[in-house]
Design a protein around this motif. Sequence first.
Motif, PDB file in Angstrom:
ATOM      1  N   PRO A 178       7.464 -12.212   9.536  1.00  0.00           N
ATOM      2  CA  PRO A 178       6.078 -11.728   9.608  1.00  0.00           C
ATOM      3  C   PRO A 178       5.410 -11.983  10.944  1.00  0.00           C
ATOM      4  N   GLN A 179       5.690 -13.116  11.567  1.00  0.00           N
ATOM      5  CA  GLN A 179       5.036 -13.432  12.838  1.00  0.00           C
ATOM      6  C   GLN A 179       5.552 -12.574  14.000  1.00  0.00           C
ATOM      7  N   ASP A 180       6.625 -11.827  13.776  1.00  0.00           N
ATOM      8  CA  ASP A 180       7.137 -10.924  14.809  1.00  0.00           C
ATOM      9  C   ASP A 180       6.333  -9.623  14.898  1.00  0.00           C
ATOM     10  N   LEU A 181       5.483  -9.356  13.928  1.00  0.00           N
ATOM     11  CA  LEU A 181       4.832  -8.057  13.797  1.00  0.00           C
ATOM     12  C   LEU A 181       3.367  -8.105  14.201  1.00  0.00           C
ATOM     13  N   ARG A 182       2.922  -7.011  14.828  1.00  0.00           N
ATOM     14  CA  ARG A 182       1.502  -6.819  15.129  1.00  0.00           C
ATOM     15  C   ARG A 182       1.125  -5.410  14.677  1.00  0.00           C
ATOM     16  N   VAL A 183      -0.058  -5.268  14.105  1.00  0.00           N
ATOM     17  CA  VAL A 183      -0.509  -3.940  13.686  1.00  0.00           C
ATOM     18  C   VAL A 183      -0.866  -3.134  14.932  1.00  0.00           C
ATOM     19  N   ALA A 184      -0.274  -1.941  15.057  1.00  0.00           N
ATOM     20  CA  ALA A 184      -0.534  -1.075  16.203  1.00  0.00           C
ATOM     21  C   ALA A 184      -1.637  -0.068  15.908  1.00  0.00           C
ATOM     22  N   LEU A 185      -1.555   0.631  14.794  1.00  0.00           N
ATOM     23  CA  LEU A 185      -2.604   1.579  14.409  1.00  0.00           C
ATOM     24  C   LEU A 185      -2.385   1.999  12.970  1.00  0.00           C
ATOM     25  N   VAL A 186      -3.408   2.619  12.415  1.00  0.00           N
ATOM     26  CA  VAL A 186      -3.349   3.188  11.065  1.00  0.00           C
ATOM     27  C   VAL A 186      -3.705   4.667  11.180  1.00  0.00           C
ATOM     28  N   MET A 187      -2.922   5.510  10.517  1.00  0.00           N
ATOM     29  CA  MET A 187      -3.114   6.955  10.616  1.00  0.00           C
ATOM     30  C   MET A 187      -3.076   7.591   9.236  1.00  0.00           C
ATOM     31  N   GLN A 188      -4.043   8.453   8.950  1.00  0.00           N
ATOM     32  CA  GLN A 188      -3.936   9.313   7.774  1.00  0.00           C
ATOM     33  C   GLN A 188      -3.351  10.639   8.231  1.00  0.00           C
ATOM     34  N   HIS A 189      -2.331  11.073   7.526  1.00  0.00           N
ATOM     35  CA  HIS A 189      -1.544  12.226   7.962  1.00  0.00           C
ATOM     36  C   HIS A 189      -1.346  13.187   6.807  1.00  0.00           C
ATOM     37  N   ARG A 190      -1.383  14.475   7.126  1.00  0.00           N
ATOM     38  CA  ARG A 190      -1.000  15.510   6.159  1.00  0.00           C
ATOM     39  C   ARG A 190       0.008  16.421   6.828  1.00  0.00           C
ATOM     40  N   GLY A 191       1.203  16.505   6.242  1.00  0.00           N
ATOM     41  CA  GLY A 191       2.224  17.393   6.767  1.00  0.00           C
ATOM     42  C   GLY A 191       1.976  18.825   6.339  1.00  0.00           C
ATOM     43  N   PRO A 192       2.694  19.787   6.915  1.00  0.00           N
ATOM     44  CA  PRO A 192       2.511  21.197   6.551  1.00  0.00           C
ATOM     45  C   PRO A 192       2.760  21.434   5.060  1.00  0.00           C
ATOM     46  N   GLY A 193       1.711  21.838   4.343  1.00  0.00           N
ATOM     47  CA  GLY A 193       1.852  22.159   2.933  1.00  0.00           C
ATOM     48  C   GLY A 193       2.116  20.988   2.026  1.00  0.00           C
ATOM     49  N   THR A 194       1.847  19.755   2.473  1.00  0.00           N
ATOM     50  CA  THR A 194       2.114  18.575   1.665  1.00  0.00           C
ATOM     51  C   THR A 194       0.826  17.795   1.426  1.00  0.00           C
ATOM     52  N   ALA A 195       0.925  16.811   0.542  1.00  0.00           N
ATOM     53  CA  ALA A 195      -0.228  15.966   0.246  1.00  0.00           C
ATOM     54  C   ALA A 195      -0.427  14.932   1.359  1.00  0.00           C
ATOM     55  N   PRO A 196      -1.643  14.441   1.557  1.00  0.00           N
ATOM     56  CA  PRO A 196      -1.899  13.439   2.598  1.00  0.00           C
ATOM     57  C   PRO A 196      -1.197  12.120   2.294  1.00  0.00           C
ATOM     58  N   ARG A 197      -1.011  11.323   3.329  1.00  0.00           N
ATOM     59  CA  ARG A 197      -0.450   9.978   3.202  1.00  0.00           C
ATOM     60  C   ARG A 197      -1.033   9.080   4.295  1.00  0.00           C
ATOM     61  N   ILE A 198      -0.929   7.784   4.088  1.00  0.00           N
ATOM     62  CA  ILE A 198      -1.423   6.797   5.047  1.00  0.00           C
ATOM     63  C   ILE A 198      -0.230   6.153   5.739  1.00  0.00           C
ATOM     64  N   GLY A 199      -0.274   6.079   7.059  1.00  0.00           N
ATOM     65  CA  GLY A 199       0.795   5.447   7.819  1.00  0.00           C
ATOM     66  C   GLY A 199       0.309   4.212   8.566  1.00  0.00           C
ATOM     67  N   TRP A 200       1.010   3.105   8.347  1.00  0.00           N
ATOM     68  CA  TRP A 200       0.755   1.872   9.097  1.00  0.00           C
ATOM     69  C   TRP A 200       1.840   1.740  10.166  1.00  0.00           C
ATOM     70  N   PHE A 201       1.404   1.656  11.446  1.00  0.00           N
ATOM     71  CA  PHE A 201       2.321   1.492  12.563  1.00  0.00           C
ATOM     72  C   PHE A 201       2.274   0.029  13.020  1.00  0.00           C
TER      73      PHE A 201
END
Length: 388
Positions: free
Chosen positions: A278-301
């Motif tokens: 866990p200590q190796d990781l840092r949150v880079a960004l959070v993105m809400q995304h919708r692909g072509p013709g698909t339902a939205p999703r949340i991405g944690w980078f």
Amino acid sequence: MVAATIGLMTMDIDDLGNVDWDEAAARFDDAPDHGLRDLGVRAAWADRLAQWLPPAPADVLDLGCGTGSLALLAAERGHRVTAVDSAPRMAERARAKLSGTGAEVLVGDASRPPLDGRRFDAVLVRHVLWTLPDPESALRHWCTLLRPGGRLVLIEGVWGEQSPVGLPAARLTRALAPLAGRVHTESLSSDARLWGGPVTDERYALVAVVDGPRRHREVVDVHLIVRRGGEVLLARRANTGYADGLLHAPSGHTEDGEDVREAVIREAEEEVGLRLAPQDLRVALVMQHRGPGTAPRIGWFFEADHGAGGTPVNGEPDKCSELGWYALDALPDDMVAYCRAGLDAYRAGERFVLHWHEDDDPIAYDPKSPRAVPLPMSGGEGGARWPE
């Protein structure tokens, strides 16, 4: 070859995808279930529509209406009918058939009809869904055209014996399960009155009642940005059926009971052999995304430095054709658009981003349509910038 009783009585099933429906309009009504010229066939369809549609008067939308025979039955029962067909000559014949009923006939794509935000009490679709490239996407959109408690009435089937075409009822039932409160399937194969004679293939009606907006649920993705100085680690997808041949960061989605940090640690080990803490990781960004013709999703980078957890290796050679390091300030274009948008936002110091595709956008990154919209954070101009 099996002669079709849908579309045109004299046409082979395998040829239906290539039909010029404008040219076919003149003889479209020759099929008993299209022209409804036989009084018995007409009465059989009128009886069924009376069961499937809500009580009159209701606002009914007939998509892929052909020459308007079912729309006319609905109008005769006192419904306010709007009919849509992509073929201008079909629509012209439907207007003539519906003349004097007050019905409106539009020319447009049944999967995305030109309705300017209007909503209906019932959406009626016969023998159209199976011809569309993405039936599930069309179903999701059609449900948005209904008022709460509205009905989606689908008449579909599977036709042919040697090379059957169509949509099994089970597939549509699964697709509608998260969209509708109630789904009722009714076999139509045994009712010869509907077709002008006996049939042996699968024909059915499916009536789904949409109870109104449900609490929204989204898939949660996790993405790992492994940094080696000014470079990031990317994998080329292969044999997955989605975005194959394109580059993407190591990624996946959360499983039941996982938090996002646990998920990215698991995915890192599975995909690139890194045993991160866990200590190796840092949150880079959070993105809400919708692909072509698909339902939205949340991405944690998340980001991690090269060397943390070991040396990256291709842990899934059946799904990944290669791993490579790429300059973050000169990323290649042959990437999944979602990932490319995330890395571009990360490099720019953005921390919260919307990435919303149009339905006809490609999955691959398109520099002409980046689609990413940074969201400002309170109390400042944005996050800390990536060091050049």
